[in-house]
Write an enzyme that holds these catalytic residues in place. Structure first.
Site, mmCIF file in Angstrom:
data_model
loop_
_atom_site.group_PDB
_atom_site.id
_atom_site.type_symbol
_atom_site.label_atom_id
_atom_site.label_comp_id
_atom_site.label_asym_id
_atom_site.label_seq_id
_atom_site.Cartn_x
_atom_site.Cartn_y
_atom_site.Cartn_z
ATOM 1 N N HIS A 109 -0.871 43.770 -8.091
ATOM 2 C CA HIS A 109 -1.824 43.442 -7.029
ATOM 3 C C HIS A 109 -3.213 44.046 -7.283
ATOM 4 O O HIS A 109 -4.188 43.619 -6.665
ATOM 5 C CB HIS A 109 -1.290 43.867 -5.655
ATOM 6 C CG HIS A 109 -1.343 45.337 -5.370
ATOM 7 N ND1 HIS A 109 -0.247 46.166 -5.489
ATOM 8 C CD2 HIS A 109 -2.357 46.137 -4.973
ATOM 9 C CE1 HIS A 109 -0.588 47.402 -5.161
ATOM 10 N NE2 HIS A 109 -1.866 47.410 -4.844
ATOM 11 N N ASP A 111 5.711 43.948 -8.939
ATOM 12 C CA ASP A 111 4.330 44.398 -8.772
ATOM 13 C C ASP A 111 3.879 45.282 -9.938
ATOM 14 O O ASP A 111 3.200 46.288 -9.740
ATOM 15 C CB ASP A 111 4.152 45.137 -7.440
ATOM 16 C CG ASP A 111 2.681 45.230 -7.027
ATOM 17 O OD1 ASP A 111 1.860 44.470 -7.580
ATOM 18 O OD2 ASP A 111 2.354 46.080 -6.181
ATOM 19 N N GLY A 171 -6.597 52.526 -3.292
ATOM 20 C CA GLY A 171 -7.245 52.898 -4.540
ATOM 21 C C GLY A 171 -6.328 53.699 -5.444
ATOM 22 O O GLY A 171 -6.539 53.788 -6.643
ATOM 23 N N SER A 182 -3.280 52.816 -5.909
ATOM 24 C CA SER A 182 -2.343 51.846 -6.478
ATOM 25 C C SER A 182 -2.469 51.763 -7.989
ATOM 26 O O SER A 182 -3.570 51.612 -8.530
ATOM 27 C CB SER A 182 -2.589 50.459 -5.887
ATOM 28 O OG SER A 182 -2.249 50.438 -4.520
ATOM 29 N N LEU A 237 24.343 37.857 -12.485
ATOM 30 C CA LEU A 237 25.798 37.898 -12.294
ATOM 31 C C LEU A 237 26.311 36.651 -11.584
ATOM 32 O O LEU A 237 27.427 36.212 -11.825
ATOM 33 C CB LEU A 237 26.178 39.160 -11.502
ATOM 34 C CG LEU A 237 27.656 39.524 -11.432
ATOM 35 C CD1 LEU A 237 28.232 39.747 -12.839
ATOM 36 C CD2 LEU A 237 27.853 40.785 -10.585
ATOM 37 N N GLY A 238 25.491 36.095 -10.707
ATOM 38 C CA GLY A 238 25.879 34.859 -10.022
ATOM 39 C C GLY A 238 26.635 35.064 -8.732
ATOM 40 O O GLY A 238 27.503 34.257 -8.379
#
Length: 486
Positions: free
Chosen positions: A132, A162, A234, A236, A291-292
Protein backbone atom coordinates in the site's frame (compact mmCIF):
# COMPACT_ATOMS: atom_id res chain seq x y z
CA UNK A 1 -1.62 58.46 72.65
CA UNK A 2 -1.62 55.50 75.02
CA UNK A 3 -3.92 53.65 72.60
CA UNK A 4 -1.50 54.23 69.75
CA UNK A 5 1.43 52.91 71.81
CA UNK A 6 -0.52 49.78 72.68
CA UNK A 7 -1.37 49.29 68.98
CA UNK A 8 2.29 49.67 67.94
CA UNK A 9 3.48 47.27 70.65
CA UNK A 10 0.82 44.69 69.68
CA UNK A 11 1.82 44.95 66.04
CA UNK A 12 5.49 44.49 66.83
CA UNK A 13 4.73 41.44 68.92
CA UNK A 14 2.69 39.91 66.08
CA UNK A 15 5.53 40.54 63.61
CA UNK A 16 8.03 38.88 65.95
CA UNK A 17 5.72 35.90 66.39
CA UNK A 18 5.33 35.65 62.60
CA UNK A 19 9.11 35.77 62.02
CA UNK A 20 9.64 33.10 64.67
CA UNK A 21 7.02 30.79 63.13
CA UNK A 22 8.55 31.37 59.71
CA UNK A 23 12.02 30.44 60.90
CA UNK A 24 10.71 27.31 62.57
CA UNK A 25 8.81 26.24 59.40
CA UNK A 26 11.80 27.01 57.22
CA UNK A 27 14.00 24.95 59.48
CA UNK A 28 11.57 22.03 59.34
CA UNK A 29 11.22 22.27 55.54
CA UNK A 30 15.00 22.28 55.18
CA UNK A 31 15.23 19.21 57.36
CA UNK A 32 12.49 17.45 55.35
CA UNK A 33 14.16 18.43 52.08
CA UNK A 34 17.46 17.10 53.21
CA UNK A 35 15.80 13.93 54.39
CA UNK A 36 13.99 13.55 51.05
CA UNK A 37 17.18 13.81 49.01
CA UNK A 38 19.02 11.50 51.33
CA UNK A 39 16.24 8.87 51.44
CA UNK A 40 15.64 8.74 47.66
CA UNK A 41 19.07 8.70 46.12
CA UNK A 42 19.43 6.39 43.11
CA UNK A 43 21.87 3.64 43.89
CA UNK A 44 24.98 3.19 41.81
CA UNK A 45 23.87 -0.33 40.87
CA UNK A 46 20.53 0.97 39.53
CA UNK A 47 22.22 3.70 37.54
CA UNK A 48 24.65 1.22 36.04
CA UNK A 49 21.84 -1.20 35.16
CA UNK A 50 19.76 1.50 33.47
CA UNK A 51 22.82 2.84 31.68
CA UNK A 52 23.60 -0.61 30.33
CA UNK A 53 20.03 -1.03 29.08
CA UNK A 54 20.07 2.42 27.47
CA UNK A 55 23.44 1.82 25.84
CA UNK A 56 22.32 -1.59 24.59
CA UNK A 57 19.19 -0.11 22.97
CA UNK A 58 21.30 2.65 21.40
CA UNK A 59 23.70 0.06 19.96
CA UNK A 60 20.83 -1.87 18.39
CA UNK A 61 19.42 1.29 16.82
CA UNK A 62 22.82 2.39 15.51
CA UNK A 63 23.30 -1.01 13.90
CA UNK A 64 19.85 -1.03 12.23
CA UNK A 65 19.29 2.58 11.15
CA UNK A 66 21.55 2.44 8.05
CA UNK A 67 19.26 -0.30 6.68
CA UNK A 68 16.09 1.79 7.00
CA UNK A 69 14.94 3.98 4.10
CA UNK A 70 12.30 6.61 3.52
CA UNK A 71 10.02 6.10 0.53
CA UNK A 72 8.28 8.98 -1.24
CA UNK A 73 5.75 8.30 -3.99
CA UNK A 74 3.78 10.43 -6.41
CA UNK A 75 0.93 9.44 -8.67
CA UNK A 76 -1.33 11.30 -11.03
CA UNK A 77 -5.05 10.83 -10.60
CA UNK A 78 -7.96 12.08 -12.67
CA UNK A 79 -11.23 13.21 -11.21
CA UNK A 80 -14.35 14.30 -12.97
CA UNK A 81 -15.22 17.95 -12.54
CA UNK A 82 -18.63 17.24 -10.97
CA UNK A 83 -19.51 19.30 -7.89
CA UNK A 84 -22.03 18.11 -5.31
CA UNK A 85 -24.96 17.58 -5.74
CA UNK A 86 -24.66 17.28 -9.53
CA UNK A 87 -22.83 13.96 -9.30
CA UNK A 88 -26.12 12.40 -8.25
CA UNK A 89 -27.71 10.43 -11.13
CA UNK A 90 -31.03 12.22 -10.56
CA UNK A 91 -29.51 15.65 -11.22
CA UNK A 92 -27.37 14.48 -14.12
CA UNK A 93 -30.47 13.10 -15.82
CA UNK A 94 -31.84 16.64 -16.17
CA UNK A 95 -28.65 18.69 -16.53
CA UNK A 96 -26.39 16.53 -18.73
CA UNK A 97 -27.81 17.95 -21.95
CA UNK A 98 -26.94 21.55 -21.05
CA UNK A 99 -23.81 20.98 -18.96
CA UNK A 100 -22.52 17.73 -20.47
CA UNK A 101 -19.11 19.15 -21.33
CA UNK A 102 -18.69 20.49 -17.81
CA UNK A 103 -19.62 17.15 -16.28
CA UNK A 104 -17.42 15.18 -18.65
CA UNK A 105 -14.20 17.13 -18.13
CA UNK A 106 -11.55 15.61 -15.91
CA UNK A 107 -8.84 17.36 -13.96
CA UNK A 108 -5.47 15.81 -13.22
CA UNK A 109 -4.06 15.95 -9.70
CA UNK A 110 -0.71 14.87 -8.31
CA UNK A 111 -1.03 12.87 -5.10
CA UNK A 112 2.01 12.37 -2.86
CA UNK A 113 2.51 9.94 0.01
CA UNK A 114 5.29 8.69 2.21
CA UNK A 115 6.31 5.48 3.88
CA UNK A 116 9.27 3.44 4.97
CA UNK A 117 11.25 0.43 3.83
CA UNK A 118 14.16 -1.77 4.83
CA UNK A 119 17.17 -2.91 2.80
CA UNK A 120 17.25 -6.73 2.72
CA UNK A 121 19.88 -7.25 0.00
CA UNK A 122 22.71 -4.73 -0.19
CA UNK A 123 24.35 -6.31 -3.25
CA UNK A 124 21.26 -6.29 -5.48
CA UNK A 125 19.61 -3.27 -3.88
CA UNK A 126 16.39 -5.01 -2.84
CA UNK A 127 14.15 -3.15 -0.41
CA UNK A 128 11.13 -4.60 1.38
CA UNK A 129 8.08 -2.45 2.07
CA UNK A 130 4.28 -2.56 2.13
CA UNK A 131 2.30 -2.82 -1.10
CA UNK A 132 0.00 0.00 0.00
CA UNK A 133 3.04 2.31 0.27
CA UNK A 134 3.83 2.05 -3.46
CA UNK A 135 0.40 1.14 -4.82
CA UNK A 136 -0.37 3.01 -8.04
CA UNK A 137 2.78 5.12 -7.84
CA UNK A 138 4.04 6.81 -11.00
CA UNK A 139 7.31 7.73 -9.33
CA UNK A 140 9.15 6.26 -6.34
CA UNK A 141 12.01 8.02 -4.57
CA UNK A 142 14.11 6.27 -1.94
CA UNK A 143 16.09 8.30 0.59
CA UNK A 144 18.90 6.51 2.42
CA UNK A 145 20.32 7.02 5.89
CA UNK A 146 23.23 9.02 4.40
CA UNK A 147 20.78 11.42 2.66
CA UNK A 148 21.35 10.00 -0.85
CA UNK A 149 18.21 9.75 -2.98
CA UNK A 150 17.57 7.15 -5.71
CA UNK A 151 14.76 6.13 -8.05
CA UNK A 152 12.96 3.00 -6.94
CA UNK A 153 11.76 0.33 -9.37
CA UNK A 154 9.03 -2.15 -8.46
CA UNK A 155 10.20 -5.77 -8.66
CA UNK A 156 6.87 -7.23 -7.57
CA UNK A 157 4.06 -6.95 -5.07
CA UNK A 158 1.46 -9.11 -3.36
CA UNK A 159 -1.75 -7.37 -2.38
CA UNK A 160 -2.94 -10.36 -0.37
CA UNK A 161 -0.15 -9.96 2.20
CA UNK A 162 0.53 -6.25 1.58
CA UNK A 163 4.17 -6.92 0.70
CA UNK A 164 6.18 -5.26 -2.08
CA UNK A 165 9.79 -5.45 -3.25
CA UNK A 166 11.49 -2.49 -4.89
CA UNK A 167 15.04 -2.08 -6.15
CA UNK A 168 17.54 0.75 -6.31
CA UNK A 169 20.94 1.01 -7.99
CA UNK A 170 23.35 2.20 -5.30
CA UNK A 171 26.68 1.30 -3.74
CA UNK A 172 27.46 0.89 -0.07
CA UNK A 173 24.07 -0.44 1.00
CA UNK A 174 23.82 -2.15 4.36
CA UNK A 175 21.29 -4.99 4.54
CA UNK A 176 19.50 -5.83 7.76
CA UNK A 177 19.89 -9.25 9.40
CA UNK A 178 16.94 -11.61 9.20
CA UNK A 179 15.34 -12.86 12.40
CA UNK A 180 13.04 -15.83 13.04
CA UNK A 181 9.58 -14.41 13.74
CA UNK A 182 8.32 -17.86 14.77
CA UNK A 183 10.51 -17.61 17.88
CA UNK A 184 9.01 -14.31 19.06
CA UNK A 185 7.45 -14.44 22.52
CA UNK A 186 4.76 -12.23 24.01
CA UNK A 187 6.45 -9.68 26.26
CA UNK A 188 9.67 -9.63 24.24
CA UNK A 189 11.19 -6.19 23.59
CA UNK A 190 10.96 -4.90 20.02
CA UNK A 191 11.95 -1.67 18.27
CA UNK A 192 10.11 0.02 15.38
CA UNK A 193 11.94 2.39 13.02
CA UNK A 194 10.36 4.42 10.27
CA UNK A 195 9.29 7.75 8.82
CA UNK A 196 6.10 8.75 10.71
CA UNK A 197 4.60 12.02 9.52
CA UNK A 198 7.77 12.62 7.50
CA UNK A 199 9.99 12.66 10.60
CA UNK A 200 13.04 10.80 9.32
CA UNK A 201 14.27 7.68 11.11
CA UNK A 202 12.07 7.90 14.19
CA UNK A 203 12.70 5.14 16.74
CA UNK A 204 10.10 3.75 19.15
CA UNK A 205 10.23 0.72 21.41
CA UNK A 206 7.78 -1.56 23.16
CA UNK A 207 6.94 -5.20 23.57
CA UNK A 208 5.27 -7.95 21.58
CA UNK A 209 1.65 -7.74 22.73
CA UNK A 210 0.46 -10.80 20.81
CA UNK A 211 1.34 -13.04 17.87
CA UNK A 212 -0.76 -14.75 15.23
CA UNK A 213 -3.36 -11.98 15.02
CA UNK A 214 -5.82 -12.73 12.22
CA UNK A 215 -9.25 -11.48 11.08
CA UNK A 216 -8.09 -7.90 11.54
CA UNK A 217 -9.39 -6.94 8.10
CA UNK A 218 -6.14 -5.46 6.75
CA UNK A 219 -5.14 -8.11 4.19
CA UNK A 220 -6.29 -11.49 2.91
CA UNK A 221 -3.56 -13.52 4.64
CA UNK A 222 -3.06 -12.28 8.18
CA UNK A 223 -0.70 -13.58 10.85
CA UNK A 224 0.23 -10.30 12.47
CA UNK A 225 2.59 -9.49 15.30
CA UNK A 226 0.82 -7.05 17.62
CA UNK A 227 3.02 -4.53 19.42
CA UNK A 228 2.65 -1.45 21.59
CA UNK A 229 5.73 0.17 20.03
CA UNK A 230 4.39 3.43 18.61
CA UNK A 231 3.51 3.03 14.91
CA UNK A 232 2.05 6.04 13.14
CA UNK A 233 1.23 6.99 9.52
CA UNK A 234 4.49 6.87 7.59
CA UNK A 235 5.86 3.94 9.59
CA UNK A 236 4.34 1.53 7.07
CA UNK A 237 6.99 -0.68 5.46
CA UNK A 238 9.61 0.00 8.11
CA UNK A 239 11.29 -2.71 10.19
CA UNK A 240 10.31 -4.16 13.54
CA UNK A 241 13.50 -5.56 15.09
CA UNK A 242 14.38 -7.60 18.17
CA UNK A 243 17.13 -6.82 20.70
CA UNK A 244 19.66 -8.53 18.43
CA UNK A 245 18.93 -6.01 15.68
CA UNK A 246 17.30 -8.70 13.54
CA UNK A 247 14.29 -8.10 11.31
CA UNK A 248 11.26 -9.83 12.83
CA UNK A 249 8.46 -7.88 11.17
CA UNK A 250 7.38 -5.26 8.63
CA UNK A 251 5.32 -2.52 10.28
CA UNK A 252 2.01 -2.38 8.47
CA UNK A 253 -0.90 -0.77 10.29
CA UNK A 254 -2.34 0.57 13.50
CA UNK A 255 -5.64 0.11 15.26
CA UNK A 256 -6.91 3.60 15.97
CA UNK A 257 -10.12 5.57 16.36
CA UNK A 258 -8.30 8.88 15.85
CA UNK A 259 -5.82 8.07 13.07
CA UNK A 260 -2.88 8.24 15.47
CA UNK A 261 -1.08 5.90 17.84
CA UNK A 262 -3.24 4.25 20.50
CA UNK A 263 -1.01 1.44 21.68
CA UNK A 264 -1.95 -1.19 19.09
CA UNK A 265 0.20 -1.72 16.02
CA UNK A 266 0.55 -4.62 13.60
CA UNK A 267 3.55 -6.01 11.74
CA UNK A 268 3.84 -8.76 9.12
CA UNK A 269 6.09 -11.55 10.49
CA UNK A 270 9.53 -11.66 8.85
CA UNK A 271 9.14 -15.35 7.96
CA UNK A 272 5.97 -14.65 5.97
CA UNK A 273 7.54 -11.56 4.37
CA UNK A 274 10.63 -13.52 3.30
CA UNK A 275 8.61 -16.26 1.61
CA UNK A 276 6.62 -13.65 -0.33
CA UNK A 277 9.77 -11.68 -1.18
CA UNK A 278 11.63 -14.73 -2.48
CA UNK A 279 8.64 -15.64 -4.67
CA UNK A 280 8.36 -12.12 -6.08
CA UNK A 281 12.06 -11.96 -6.93
CA UNK A 282 12.17 -15.45 -8.44
CA UNK A 283 8.74 -15.84 -10.06
CA UNK A 284 7.39 -12.26 -10.19
CA UNK A 285 4.37 -13.66 -8.38
CA UNK A 286 3.59 -15.56 -5.18
CA UNK A 287 3.19 -19.33 -5.59
CA UNK A 288 0.98 -20.57 -2.76
CA UNK A 289 0.13 -23.98 -1.42
CA UNK A 290 -3.38 -25.43 -1.69
CA UNK A 291 -5.15 -28.19 0.22
CA UNK A 292 -8.67 -27.81 -1.14
CA UNK A 293 -10.71 -27.56 2.06
CA UNK A 294 -13.12 -25.05 3.52
CA UNK A 295 -12.71 -24.76 7.28
CA UNK A 296 -14.05 -22.97 10.33
CA UNK A 297 -12.95 -22.59 13.96
CA UNK A 298 -13.58 -25.27 16.58
CA UNK A 299 -16.11 -24.21 19.22
CA UNK A 300 -16.30 -25.50 22.84
CA UNK A 301 -19.24 -27.80 22.10
CA UNK A 302 -17.45 -29.48 19.21
CA UNK A 303 -14.26 -29.84 21.25
CA UNK A 304 -16.21 -31.49 24.07
CA UNK A 305 -18.05 -33.84 21.68
CA UNK A 306 -14.69 -35.02 20.28
CA UNK A 307 -13.01 -35.42 23.69
CA UNK A 308 -10.57 -32.60 22.97
CA UNK A 309 -8.64 -31.11 25.89
CA UNK A 310 -8.23 -27.73 24.18
CA UNK A 311 -10.45 -25.67 21.89
CA UNK A 312 -8.00 -25.64 18.97
CA UNK A 313 -7.87 -26.78 15.38
CA UNK A 314 -9.92 -26.26 12.23
CA UNK A 315 -13.14 -28.06 11.30
CA UNK A 316 -13.48 -29.16 7.67
CA UNK A 317 -16.83 -27.99 6.30
CA UNK A 318 -16.21 -28.88 2.65
CA UNK A 319 -13.65 -30.73 0.51
CA UNK A 320 -13.13 -29.88 -3.14
CA UNK A 321 -13.37 -32.88 -5.44
CA UNK A 322 -9.99 -33.97 -6.79
CA UNK A 323 -8.07 -31.71 -4.40
CA UNK A 324 -5.05 -32.81 -2.30
CA UNK A 325 -7.35 -33.12 0.72
CA UNK A 326 -9.78 -35.29 -1.23
CA UNK A 327 -6.95 -37.58 -2.36
CA UNK A 328 -5.76 -37.80 1.27
CA UNK A 329 -9.26 -39.03 2.29
CA UNK A 330 -10.00 -35.97 4.43
CA UNK A 331 -13.75 -35.57 4.80
CA UNK A 332 -16.30 -33.07 6.08
CA UNK A 333 -16.45 -32.83 9.93
CA UNK A 334 -12.79 -33.85 10.31
CA UNK A 335 -10.90 -31.62 12.73
CA UNK A 336 -7.36 -30.82 11.58
CA UNK A 337 -5.15 -30.42 14.67
CA UNK A 338 -1.65 -30.47 13.16
CA UNK A 339 -0.27 -29.65 9.72
CA UNK A 340 3.29 -30.54 8.74
CA UNK A 341 4.31 -30.97 12.38
CA UNK A 342 2.80 -27.68 13.58
CA UNK A 343 -0.18 -27.42 15.90
CA UNK A 344 -3.18 -25.72 14.27
CA UNK A 345 -4.60 -22.92 16.43
CA UNK A 346 -7.65 -22.08 14.31
CA UNK A 347 -8.92 -21.88 10.73
CA UNK A 348 -6.93 -18.72 9.91
CA UNK A 349 -3.73 -20.34 11.21
CA UNK A 350 -4.30 -23.44 9.06
CA UNK A 351 -4.87 -21.25 6.03
CA UNK A 352 -1.55 -19.47 6.58
CA UNK A 353 0.28 -22.76 7.10
CA UNK A 354 -1.09 -24.20 3.86
CA UNK A 355 -0.43 -21.18 1.62
CA UNK A 356 3.12 -20.91 3.00
CA UNK A 357 3.89 -24.52 2.03
CA UNK A 358 5.65 -25.03 -1.32
CA UNK A 359 3.46 -26.87 -3.85
CA UNK A 360 4.61 -30.47 -4.32
CA UNK A 361 5.64 -30.96 -0.71
CA UNK A 362 4.20 -34.02 1.06
CA UNK A 363 3.01 -33.21 4.57
CA UNK A 364 1.66 -35.16 7.51
CA UNK A 365 -1.77 -34.08 8.79
CA UNK A 366 -3.30 -35.17 12.09
CA UNK A 367 -7.06 -35.16 12.35
CA UNK A 368 -9.79 -36.04 14.82
CA UNK A 369 -12.74 -37.93 13.36
CA UNK A 370 -15.64 -38.89 15.61
CA UNK A 371 -13.44 -38.44 18.66
CA UNK A 372 -10.60 -40.65 17.38
CA UNK A 373 -7.14 -39.55 16.21
CA UNK A 374 -5.92 -40.37 12.70
CA UNK A 375 -2.87 -39.42 10.63
CA UNK A 376 -2.90 -38.87 6.86
CA UNK A 377 -0.43 -37.56 4.30
CA UNK A 378 -1.18 -35.10 1.52
CA UNK A 379 0.83 -33.64 -1.34
CA UNK A 380 0.18 -29.91 -1.32
CA UNK A 381 -0.97 -28.46 -4.64
CA UNK A 382 -0.68 -24.96 -6.09
CA UNK A 383 -3.44 -22.53 -5.24
CA UNK A 384 -5.51 -21.98 -8.41
CA UNK A 385 -5.51 -18.46 -9.77
CA UNK A 386 -8.60 -16.42 -9.01
CA UNK A 387 -11.05 -16.01 -11.82
CA UNK A 388 -11.63 -12.48 -12.93
CA UNK A 389 -13.23 -10.60 -15.78
CA UNK A 390 -10.89 -9.32 -18.48
CA UNK A 391 -10.21 -5.57 -18.21
CA UNK A 392 -11.09 -5.08 -21.85
CA UNK A 393 -14.50 -6.71 -21.58
CA UNK A 394 -16.39 -5.17 -18.70
CA UNK A 395 -16.74 -2.06 -16.58
CA UNK A 396 -16.77 -4.46 -13.61
CA UNK A 397 -13.41 -5.97 -14.54
CA UNK A 398 -10.72 -6.17 -11.90
CA UNK A 399 -13.15 -6.90 -9.07
CA UNK A 400 -12.35 -10.09 -7.14
CA UNK A 401 -15.26 -11.62 -5.25
CA UNK A 402 -16.01 -14.60 -3.05
CA UNK A 403 -19.24 -16.25 -1.97
CA UNK A 404 -20.91 -15.03 1.22
CA UNK A 405 -20.27 -17.69 3.88
CA UNK A 406 -21.93 -17.80 7.33
CA UNK A 407 -18.61 -16.72 8.88
CA UNK A 408 -18.30 -13.73 6.55
CA UNK A 409 -21.94 -12.83 7.13
CA UNK A 410 -21.32 -12.81 10.88
CA UNK A 411 -18.10 -10.77 10.56
CA UNK A 412 -19.80 -8.18 8.33
CA UNK A 413 -22.94 -8.05 10.51
CA UNK A 414 -25.28 -8.70 7.56
CA UNK A 415 -28.96 -9.50 8.11
CA UNK A 416 -30.10 -12.94 6.95
CA UNK A 417 -32.19 -11.45 4.14
CA UNK A 418 -29.11 -10.05 2.38
CA UNK A 419 -27.48 -12.29 -0.24
CA UNK A 420 -24.64 -11.49 -2.58
CA UNK A 421 -20.88 -11.71 -3.07
CA UNK A 422 -18.13 -10.15 -0.96
CA UNK A 423 -15.41 -8.09 -2.65
CA UNK A 424 -12.07 -9.62 -1.63
CA UNK A 425 -9.89 -7.16 -3.59
CA UNK A 426 -9.94 -4.68 -6.46
CA UNK A 427 -7.22 -4.59 -9.09
CA UNK A 428 -5.23 -1.43 -9.59
CA UNK A 429 -6.62 0.58 -12.50
CA UNK A 430 -10.09 -0.98 -12.34
CA UNK A 431 -13.10 1.30 -12.79
CA UNK A 432 -14.29 0.31 -9.33
CA UNK A 433 -11.03 1.38 -7.65
CA UNK A 434 -11.72 4.15 -5.15
CA UNK A 435 -15.50 3.63 -5.46
CA UNK A 436 -16.09 0.11 -4.21
CA UNK A 437 -13.83 -1.45 -1.59
CA UNK A 438 -12.83 -4.71 0.05
CA UNK A 439 -15.64 -6.01 2.27
CA UNK A 440 -18.48 -4.49 0.24
CA UNK A 441 -21.26 -6.98 -0.48
CA UNK A 442 -22.63 -6.70 -4.03
CA UNK A 443 -26.31 -7.67 -4.08
CA UNK A 444 -27.52 -6.42 -7.47
CA UNK A 445 -26.10 -5.25 -10.81
CA UNK A 446 -28.31 -3.55 -13.40
CA UNK A 447 -31.47 -4.91 -11.75
CA UNK A 448 -30.11 -8.47 -11.71
CA UNK A 449 -29.80 -10.22 -8.34
CA UNK A 450 -26.33 -11.52 -7.45
CA UNK A 451 -26.52 -14.60 -5.21
CA UNK A 452 -23.05 -16.08 -5.77
CA UNK A 453 -19.78 -15.65 -7.65
CA UNK A 454 -21.17 -17.46 -10.71
CA UNK A 455 -23.97 -14.89 -10.96
CA UNK A 456 -21.43 -12.09 -10.67
CA UNK A 457 -19.15 -13.52 -13.38
CA UNK A 458 -22.09 -14.00 -15.74
CA UNK A 459 -23.53 -10.51 -15.26
CA UNK A 460 -20.13 -8.82 -15.27
CA UNK A 461 -19.16 -10.43 -18.58
CA UNK A 462 -22.33 -9.01 -20.15
CA UNK A 463 -21.87 -5.50 -18.75
CA UNK A 464 -19.94 -3.52 -21.35
CA UNK A 465 -21.04 0.08 -20.78
CA UNK A 466 -22.27 1.31 -17.43
CA UNK A 467 -23.32 -0.64 -14.38
CA UNK A 468 -25.59 0.37 -11.52
CA UNK A 469 -24.26 -1.58 -8.53
CA UNK A 470 -26.24 -1.98 -5.32
CA UNK A 471 -24.18 -3.06 -2.33
CA UNK A 472 -24.00 -3.21 1.46
CA UNK A 473 -21.29 -1.42 3.44
CA UNK A 474 -21.18 -1.10 7.24
CA UNK A 475 -24.77 -2.25 7.55
CA UNK A 476 -26.12 0.25 4.99
CA UNK A 477 -27.53 -0.34 1.53
CA UNK A 478 -25.84 1.89 -1.08
CA UNK A 479 -25.50 2.14 -4.83
CA UNK A 480 -23.06 3.56 -7.36
CA UNK A 481 -22.84 3.87 -11.13
CA UNK A 482 -19.68 2.71 -12.89
CA UNK A 483 -19.08 4.00 -16.41
CA UNK A 484 -16.69 2.50 -18.95
CA UNK A 485 -15.40 6.00 -19.82
CA UNK A 486 -13.04 6.79 -22.63
Amino acid sequence: MKGNKKFIISGAILILIGITIGLILASKFDIQTKGFSEDYQISKESQETLSKIGNAMAEVVQAVRPSVVNIYTTKKIKRQNIPFPFNDPFFRRFFDEEFGDFFGKQREFTQTSLGSGVIVDGVNGYILTNYHVIKGADEIKVKLFDKRVFDGNIIGYDAKTDIAVIKIKADGLRAIKWGDSDKLKVGETVIAIGNPYGLNLTVTSGIVSATGRANVGISDYEDFIQTDAAINPGNSGGPLVNVKGELVGINTAIFSTTGGYQGIGFAIPSNMAKVVMDNLIKHKKVVRGWLGVTVMDVDPQMAKANNMKEVKGAVVTDVQEGSPADKAKITMKDIIITFDGKEVEDSAHLRNLVVSTPPGKTVKIEIIRNGKHYSVTATVGELPAEKKVSLSDSVLAGIYVEDLTPKLRNQLGLPSRVNGVVISSIEQGARAEGVLMRGDVIVEINNQKINNSKDFAKVAAQTKGSATVWFYRNGRGLYTILNAGE
